[in-house]
Design a protein around this motif. Structure first.
Motif, PDB file in Angstrom:
ATOM      1  N   ALA A 108      13.239 -15.845 -16.473  1.00 21.86           N
ATOM      2  CA  ALA A 108      13.232 -15.397 -16.862  1.00 21.86           C
ATOM      3  C   ALA A 108      12.527 -14.282 -18.664  1.00 21.86           C
ATOM      4  O   ALA A 108      13.215 -13.047 -18.641  1.00 21.86           O
ATOM      5  CB  ALA A 108      13.798 -16.854 -18.433  1.00 21.86           C
ATOM      6  N   ASP A 109      10.516 -15.517 -18.293  1.00 20.71           N
ATOM      7  CA  ASP A 109       9.828 -14.255 -19.305  1.00 20.71           C
ATOM      8  C   ASP A 109       9.893 -12.742 -18.205  1.00 20.71           C
ATOM      9  O   ASP A 109       9.512 -11.503 -19.533  1.00 20.71           O
ATOM     10  CB  ASP A 109       8.764 -14.467 -18.797  1.00 20.71           C
ATOM     11  N   LEU A 110      10.163 -12.878 -17.374  1.00 22.52           N
ATOM     12  CA  LEU A 110      10.008 -11.346 -16.518  1.00 22.52           C
ATOM     13  C   LEU A 110      10.804 -10.432 -16.943  1.00 22.52           C
ATOM     14  O   LEU A 110      10.962  -8.974 -17.904  1.00 22.52           O
ATOM     15  CB  LEU A 110       9.849 -11.543 -14.604  1.00 22.52           C
ATOM     16  N   HIS A 111      12.468 -11.311 -17.094  1.00 26.54           N
ATOM     17  CA  HIS A 111      13.174  -9.769 -17.570  1.00 26.54           C
ATOM     18  C   HIS A 111      13.284  -9.593 -19.037  1.00 26.54           C
ATOM     19  O   HIS A 111      13.120  -8.632 -18.800  1.00 26.54           O
ATOM     20  CB  HIS A 111      14.222 -10.927 -17.449  1.00 26.54           C
ATOM     21  N   GLY A 112      12.948 -11.109 -19.251  1.00 28.43           N
ATOM     22  CA  GLY A 112      12.799 -10.278 -20.254  1.00 28.43           C
ATOM     23  C   GLY A 112      11.782  -9.698 -21.333  1.00 28.43           C
ATOM     24  O   GLY A 112      12.124  -8.515 -21.971  1.00 28.43           O
ATOM     25  N   TYR A 113      10.435  -8.968 -20.265  1.00 30.82           N
ATOM     26  CA  TYR A 113       9.555  -8.553 -20.846  1.00 30.82           C
ATOM     27  C   TYR A 113      10.182  -6.931 -20.513  1.00 30.82           C
ATOM     28  O   TYR A 113      10.833  -5.621 -20.708  1.00 30.82           O
ATOM     29  CB  TYR A 113       8.534  -8.771 -20.068  1.00 30.82           C
ATOM     30  N   GLN A 114      11.030  -7.233 -18.830  1.00 27.79           N
ATOM     31  CA  GLN A 114      11.667  -5.614 -18.866  1.00 27.79           C
ATOM     32  C   GLN A 114      13.078  -5.400 -19.336  1.00 27.79           C
ATOM     33  O   GLN A 114      12.430  -4.431 -19.638  1.00 27.79           O
ATOM     34  CB  GLN A 114      12.033  -6.115 -17.280  1.00 27.79           C
ATOM     35  N   GLU A 115      13.128  -5.901 -19.874  1.00 30.74           N
ATOM     36  CA  GLU A 115      14.440  -5.532 -21.312  1.00 30.74           C
ATOM     37  C   GLU A 115      13.852  -4.964 -22.016  1.00 30.74           C
ATOM     38  O   GLU A 115      14.156  -4.170 -22.871  1.00 30.74           O
ATOM     39  CB  GLU A 115      15.642  -6.362 -21.456  1.00 30.74           C
ATOM     40  N   SER A 116      12.726  -5.420 -22.020  1.00 32.48           N
ATOM     41  CA  SER A 116      12.034  -5.336 -23.732  1.00 32.48           C
ATOM     42  C   SER A 116      10.879  -3.891 -23.254  1.00 32.48           C
ATOM     43  O   SER A 116      10.968  -3.451 -24.237  1.00 32.48           O
ATOM     44  CB  SER A 116      11.389  -6.073 -24.516  1.00 32.48           C
ATOM     45  N   LYS A 117      10.420  -3.899 -22.551  1.00 36.60           N
ATOM     46  CA  LYS A 117       9.463  -2.927 -22.598  1.00 36.60           C
ATOM     47  C   LYS A 117       9.565  -2.015 -21.426  1.00 36.60           C
ATOM     48  O   LYS A 117       9.274  -0.438 -21.768  1.00 36.60           O
ATOM     49  CB  LYS A 117       8.381  -3.904 -21.784  1.00 36.60           C
ATOM     50  N   GLY A 118      10.627  -2.157 -20.788  1.00 33.28           N
ATOM     51  CA  GLY A 118      11.463  -0.871 -20.068  1.00 33.28           C
ATOM     52  C   GLY A 118      10.254  -0.909 -18.307  1.00 33.28           C
ATOM     53  O   GLY A 118      10.486   0.139 -18.233  1.00 33.28           O
ATOM     54  N   ASN A 119       8.763  -2.141 -18.183  1.00 32.37           N
ATOM     55  CA  ASN A 119       7.941  -1.498 -16.978  1.00 32.37           C
ATOM     56  C   ASN A 119       7.873  -2.831 -16.442  1.00 32.37           C
ATOM     57  O   ASN A 119       8.368  -3.853 -17.194  1.00 32.37           O
ATOM     58  CB  ASN A 119       7.076  -0.749 -17.414  1.00 32.37           C
ATOM     59  N   GLY A 120       6.525  -3.341 -15.991  1.00 29.15           N
ATOM     60  CA  GLY A 120       5.880  -3.718 -15.403  1.00 29.15           C
ATOM     61  C   GLY A 120       6.804  -4.774 -14.297  1.00 29.15           C
ATOM     62  O   GLY A 120       7.698  -3.614 -13.587  1.00 29.15           O
ATOM     63  N   TYR A 121       6.820  -5.852 -13.795  1.00 28.38           N
ATOM     64  CA  TYR A 121       7.574  -6.325 -12.884  1.00 28.38           C
ATOM     65  C   TYR A 121       9.127  -6.535 -12.733  1.00 28.38           C
ATOM     66  O   TYR A 121       9.327  -6.528 -13.896  1.00 28.38           O
ATOM     67  CB  TYR A 121       7.060  -7.461 -12.364  1.00 28.38           C
TER      68      TYR A 121
END
Length: 119
Positions: free
Chosen positions: A48-61
């Motif tokens: 969930a953290d990875l999905h949230g980070y991807q949605e907010s930042k648009g980068n990362g895993y």
């Protein structure tokens, strides 16, 4: 998975999921019974953290989908069920869960009904 898909299976031991930003996305299937949900729930929170980070930042895993199959005697023994429902609502289609009960004798609450199979 589809017919002839290659899968990795792990039973027992240390459980962790720590992908790096350059890793290819994976689809996870998590299977838990009873209190065995504990390490898998931690993995689900990380997903969930990875999905949230991807949605907010648009980068990362870039996380693929995660499906949890979780079995217990009855719905009162399904640990973290409200948290799991919250994760499914927060990330529809990205995090899903099927609960299975083996000895349910009482009515299953309306909120859980669409996600529960069993007796």
């Amino acid at each position: 998975c589809t017919l002839d898909s290659e899968v990795a299976l792990r039973v027992g031991g240390d459980f962790f999921f720590d992908p790096q930003p350059g890793d290819s996305p994976v689809k996870l299937v998590l299977i838990a019974g009873g209190v065995g949900i504990n390490p898998l729930f931690s993995i689900l929170l990380h997903i969930a953290d990875l999905h949230g980070y991807q949605e907010s930042k648009g980068n990362g895993y870039k996380m693929g989908t995660a499906k949890l199959y979780y079995s217990a005697k009855n719905t009162s023994e399904l640990l973290f069920k409200k948290n799991i429902l919250g994760l499914m609502n927060a990330f529809p289609g990205k995090i899903t869960c099927r609960f299975h009960v083996t000895q349910q004798s009482s009515q299953i609450c309306k909120e859980l009904q669409p996600h529960v199979t069993g007796k």
